[in-house]
Design a protein around this motif. Structure first.
Motif, PDB file in Angstrom:
ATOM      1  N   UNK A 122       0.886  -1.121   0.191  1.00  0.00           N
ATOM      2  CA  UNK A 122       0.093  -0.122  -0.078  1.00  0.00           C
ATOM      3  C   UNK A 122       0.964   1.397  -0.087  1.00  0.00           C
ATOM      4  N   UNK A 123       2.113   1.170   0.828  1.00  0.00           N
ATOM      5  CA  UNK A 123       2.618   2.638   0.843  1.00  0.00           C
ATOM      6  C   UNK A 123       3.483   2.652  -0.452  1.00  0.00           C
ATOM      7  N   UNK A 124       3.817   1.649  -1.275  1.00  0.00           N
ATOM      8  CA  UNK A 124       4.495   1.774  -2.657  1.00  0.00           C
ATOM      9  C   UNK A 124       3.397   2.406  -3.611  1.00  0.00           C
ATOM     10  N   UNK A 125       2.143   1.819  -3.525  1.00  0.00           N
ATOM     11  CA  UNK A 125       1.148   2.369  -4.397  1.00  0.00           C
ATOM     12  C   UNK A 125       0.944   3.886  -4.231  1.00  0.00           C
ATOM     13  N   UNK A 126       0.916   4.232  -2.636  1.00  0.00           N
ATOM     14  CA  UNK A 126       0.701   5.518  -2.425  1.00  0.00           C
ATOM     15  C   UNK A 126       1.685   6.467  -2.706  1.00  0.00           C
ATOM     16  N   UNK A 127       2.891   6.062  -3.033  1.00  0.00           N
ATOM     17  CA  UNK A 127       4.213   6.941  -3.372  1.00  0.00           C
ATOM     18  C   UNK A 127       4.025   6.930  -4.938  1.00  0.00           C
ATOM     19  N   UNK A 128       3.596   5.984  -5.667  1.00  0.00           N
ATOM     20  CA  UNK A 128       3.249   5.955  -6.979  1.00  0.00           C
ATOM     21  C   UNK A 128       2.408   6.928  -7.403  1.00  0.00           C
ATOM     22  N   UNK A 129       1.272   6.895  -6.738  1.00  0.00           N
ATOM     23  CA  UNK A 129       0.274   7.954  -6.784  1.00  0.00           C
ATOM     24  C   UNK A 129       0.441   9.451  -6.624  1.00  0.00           C
ATOM     25  N   UNK A 130       1.373   9.564  -5.655  1.00  0.00           N
ATOM     26  CA  UNK A 130       1.810  11.181  -5.345  1.00  0.00           C
ATOM     27  C   UNK A 130       2.918  11.442  -6.366  1.00  0.00           C
TER      28      UNK A 130
END
Length: 255
Positions: free
Chosen positions: A231-239
């Protein structure tokens, strides 16, 4: 092969067992919960039935090069200091409306064969967003079952889940009530986007409280930590994607 075939794998004696269903659904919450029960209670569990049906997808699973036709499995569990369990698990649900009815009736037949009169369907209810606090939402086949589950922390909300409960979990309540079973569905809140071990734990904690047994959640927590990393990696990608959106100035033609 007939439309439905049930293989008798073993016969065991159980004391007032409870059927617990965990087939694939939202967030794989029910599947994770039952898999964890089988993992933690491995020494006390016995595979007793395999249910084959033409309603399952036309495929086999492969393990170490050996095939196994798609099926649902029922395990009998002698729970120390708690109610005995019949755990229903599998990789698929039926592919048609009629198939859901056929398979649910078969699962209830197996439960009745072992003397079970109570059913718990486990699953997830989607929130559409990532969450930190995991409530457990419930539904029951009879009003008399509400109080005991409310005492265990289950929330009963008007018109939720929206659209009702579909698949085997819903039919275990509907058909179970018509056949004299006390049935409940425990649904952990989940985003609905990813496999959700934290939601599975919230559901298991309620079930353990209601049925009176203890569980260790270490392996489930480890899976939850792995999902947190995802989830953290997905959020980083979205940001990063939001930062990379071109402005009007960026889009000007320079010739």
């Amino acid at each position: 092969m007939d439309e439905l075939e049930i293989d008798v794998v073993a016969e065991v004696e159980l004391d007032d067992p409870v059927l617990v269903e965990g087939l694939p659904g939202v967030g794989h919450v029910g599947t994770l919960a039952v898999e964890h029960l089988l993992e933690e209670l491995e020494g006390e569990s016995t595979l007793v039935r395999r249910v084959y049906s033409r309603e399952f997808p036309p495929q086999v699973s492969i393990e170490n090069g050996v095939s196994e036709l798609t099926c649902a499995e029922v395990y009998a569990v002698d729970v120390p200091d708690g109610r005995d369990l019949l755990l229903l698990t599998g990789d698929h649900q039926a592919q048609s409306n009629a198939g859901h009815y056929t398979l649910t009736d078969a699962f209830l037949d197996i439960a009745a064969e072992f003397g079970a009169t109570e059913v718990y369907a486990l699953g997830g209810v989607p929130t559409g967003e990532l969450i930190d606090e995991y409530a457990v939402v419930g539904a029951v086949s009879d009003e008399s079952l509400l109080e005991g589950l409310e005492d265990a922390g289950v929330e009963f909300r008007d018109d939720e889940p929206a659209g009702g409960i579909v698949g085997v979990s819903g039919l275990l309540l509907g058909l179970g009530e018509r056949r004299g079973f006390d049935a409940a569905c425990l649904m952990g809140e989940t985003s609905g986007y990813l496999v959700d071990p934290k939601s599975a734990r919230s559901v298991l904690e309620v079930l353990a409280d209601v049925l009176g047994f203890d569980l260790d959640y270490e392996s489930l927590d480890e899976r939850a930590d792995e999902m947190e990393d995802v989830i953290g990696k997905i959020q980083e990608m979205e940001q990063q994607q939001s930062m990379d959106v071109p402005t009007d100035d960026d889009l000007r033609y320079i010739g």
